[in-house]
Scaffold this motif. Structure first.
Motif, short mmCIF file in Angstrom:
data_model
loop_
_atom_site.label_atom_id
_atom_site.label_comp_id
_atom_site.label_asym_id
_atom_site.label_seq_id
_atom_site.Cartn_x
_atom_site.Cartn_y
_atom_site.Cartn_z
N GLU A 1 0.83 -1.20 0.00
CA GLU A 1 0.00 0.00 0.00
C GLU A 1 0.86 1.25 0.00
OE1 GLU A 1 -3.64 2.19 0.05
OE2 GLU A 1 -3.06 0.16 -0.49
N ILE A 2 1.95 1.25 0.78
CA ILE A 2 2.84 2.40 0.81
C ILE A 2 3.50 2.59 -0.55
CG2 ILE A 2 5.00 3.28 1.77
CD1 ILE A 2 4.21 2.24 4.44
N GLU A 3 3.86 1.48 -1.22
CA GLU A 3 4.46 1.59 -2.54
C GLU A 3 3.46 2.20 -3.52
OE1 GLU A 3 5.71 -2.31 -3.50
OE2 GLU A 3 7.51 -2.25 -2.23
N ARG A 4 2.19 1.83 -3.40
CA ARG A 4 1.17 2.40 -4.27
C ARG A 4 1.04 3.89 -4.03
NH1 ARG A 4 -3.84 4.17 -4.24
NH2 ARG A 4 -4.09 3.81 -2.01
N LEU A 5 1.04 4.30 -2.77
CA LEU A 5 0.90 5.70 -2.45
C LEU A 5 2.14 6.49 -2.86
CD1 LEU A 5 -0.69 5.55 1.12
CD2 LEU A 5 -1.84 5.86 -1.06
N SER A 6 3.27 5.81 -2.97
CA SER A 6 4.50 6.50 -3.29
C SER A 6 4.59 6.92 -4.75
CB SER A 6 5.70 5.61 -2.96
OG SER A 6 5.72 5.30 -1.58
N GLU A 7 3.71 6.41 -5.60
CA GLU A 7 3.75 6.79 -7.00
C GLU A 7 3.42 8.28 -7.14
OE1 GLU A 7 1.01 4.28 -8.98
OE2 GLU A 7 2.12 2.43 -8.59
N GLY A 8 4.23 8.99 -7.94
CA GLY A 8 4.06 10.43 -8.10
C GLY A 8 2.74 10.79 -8.76
N ARG B 1 7.70 13.03 0.25
CA ARG B 1 6.91 13.70 -0.79
C ARG B 1 5.67 12.89 -1.15
NH1 ARG B 1 10.13 17.70 -4.70
NH2 ARG B 1 11.45 18.64 -3.11
N TRP B 2 5.78 11.56 -1.12
CA TRP B 2 4.61 10.76 -1.45
C TRP B 2 3.48 11.02 -0.45
CZ3 TRP B 2 2.53 7.63 2.17
CH2 TRP B 2 3.35 7.15 3.20
N ALA B 3 3.85 11.29 0.82
CA ALA B 3 2.83 11.54 1.84
C ALA B 3 2.16 12.88 1.61
CB ALA B 3 3.46 11.48 3.23
N ILE B 4 2.93 13.89 1.21
CA ILE B 4 2.35 15.20 0.91
C ILE B 4 1.40 15.09 -0.28
CG2 ILE B 4 2.86 17.55 0.16
CD1 ILE B 4 5.51 17.35 1.64
N GLU B 5 1.85 14.39 -1.32
CA GLU B 5 0.99 14.20 -2.50
C GLU B 5 -0.31 13.50 -2.13
OE1 GLU B 5 3.28 12.02 -5.34
OE2 GLU B 5 4.06 13.84 -6.29
N GLU B 6 -0.18 12.43 -1.35
CA GLU B 6 -1.37 11.67 -0.99
C GLU B 6 -2.28 12.48 -0.07
OE1 GLU B 6 -3.80 8.26 -1.37
OE2 GLU B 6 -2.08 9.06 -2.48
N GLY B 7 -1.69 13.27 0.82
CA GLY B 7 -2.50 14.11 1.70
C GLY B 7 -3.30 15.13 0.92
N ARG C 1 -4.16 14.92 -2.29
CA ARG C 1 -5.17 14.22 -3.09
C ARG C 1 -6.37 13.79 -2.23
NH1 ARG C 1 -7.24 9.54 -4.09
NH2 ARG C 1 -5.99 8.57 -2.45
N CYS C 2 -6.10 13.24 -1.06
CA CYS C 2 -7.19 12.79 -0.19
C CYS C 2 -8.10 13.95 0.22
CB CYS C 2 -6.63 12.10 1.05
SG CYS C 2 -5.94 10.47 0.76
N HIS C 3 -7.50 15.10 0.52
CA HIS C 3 -8.31 16.24 0.90
C HIS C 3 -9.19 16.71 -0.25
CE1 HIS C 3 -9.69 19.73 2.96
NE2 HIS C 3 -9.00 20.59 2.21
N LEU C 4 -8.65 16.72 -1.46
CA LEU C 4 -9.42 17.18 -2.61
C LEU C 4 -10.49 16.19 -3.04
CD1 LEU C 4 -6.61 18.81 -4.77
CD2 LEU C 4 -8.17 19.90 -3.16
N LYS D 1 -5.31 11.69 10.23
CA LYS D 1 -5.48 10.36 10.82
C LYS D 1 -5.12 9.27 9.81
CE LYS D 1 -7.14 11.32 14.95
NZ LYS D 1 -6.42 10.90 16.19
N PHE D 2 -5.49 9.48 8.55
CA PHE D 2 -5.19 8.51 7.51
C PHE D 2 -3.68 8.30 7.37
CE2 PHE D 2 -4.08 7.88 2.99
CZ PHE D 2 -4.64 6.64 2.77
N LEU D 3 -2.93 9.38 7.37
CA LEU D 3 -1.47 9.28 7.20
C LEU D 3 -0.79 8.64 8.40
CD1 LEU D 3 -0.68 12.70 5.48
CD2 LEU D 3 -0.77 10.43 4.42
N GLU D 4 -1.45 8.73 9.56
CA GLU D 4 -0.87 8.08 10.75
C GLU D 4 -0.73 6.58 10.56
OE1 GLU D 4 -3.19 9.03 14.16
OE2 GLU D 4 -2.49 11.12 14.28
#
Length: 212
Positions: free
Chosen positions: A3-10, A26-32, A34-37, A47-50
């Protein structure tokens, strides 16, 4: 790990050049962002990123969205553009949402919020839209909105008053914006106009990326 590898995709539509330190991957910032939008509140994103060992506050997530400064960039594919104005509520306050959508691609060309609606704010919106896209030959599709038709007529733009057809593109976008901004009261402690405008522009970039 998978799952982390999937989220790590740019994510191509997010520019992270604003990141100056490596405190957050950077993958966490991108995913954060995207999730908010896609509809999660700032606290839900935190909480999700935790789950992946990323301990960042909802304020940090808000700052990522703000600093990314996402702006919708598109082109008018045909000779028509659907525009509208609509009152929405953000945290108990009234704002007027203006938007322009290409009915052929469903891409958002421009969205803007104003604390009031009148001929001047309408003209500001149309001026900015024209500055970005040079709409001399475009026919605007409008309904019976209070000011759009009259300002378009006064300023010499081509327009057509229409309730359905290609103008439905802007209605669909406004419906989605209203659905998502209904959670703003839970997403921000105080909804400033600049914060809401920043979110709208970022949402437009996300929306356009899903149309291709």
């Amino acid at each position: 790990m998978a799952e982390i590898e999937r989220l790590s995709e740019g994510i191509a539509w997010i520019d992270l050049s604003f990141v100056e330190r490596d405190r957050t991957p950077r993958w966490a910032i991108e995913e954060g962002i995207r999730c908010h939008l896609t509809g999660m509140s700032l606290r839900e994103v935190s909480k999700f990123l935790e789950q992946y060992g990323i301990d960042r506050s909802h304020i940090a997530v808000h700052n990522w969205v703000h600093k990314a400064d996402l702006q919708p960039l598109s082109t008018v594919s045909e000779d028509q553009l659907a525009v509208d104005e609509k009152m929405i509520h953000l945290h108990g306050q009234k704002f007027w949402l203006y938007g322009g959508v290409d009915p052929q691609t469903n891409e958002i060309l421009h969205v803007s919020l104003y604390p009031t609606a009148n001929k001047q704010t309408t003209r500001w919106f149309l001026t900015e839209l024209h500055r970005r896209y040079q709409l001399d030959t475009v026919e605007f599709l409008v309904d019976d909105a209070d000011y759009l038709g009259s300002v378009l007529a006064e300023d010499g733009y081509r327009f057509q008053v229409i309730q359905h057809g290609n103008r439905n593109a802007i209605e669909r976008v406004f419906w989605e914006i209203e659905r998502r901004t209904s959670s703003f009261a839970n997403s921000f402690s105080n909804v400033a106009l600049e914060t809401a405008q920043n979110w709208l522009e970022a949402f437009a970039v996300y929306h356009n990326s899903s149309q291709t």
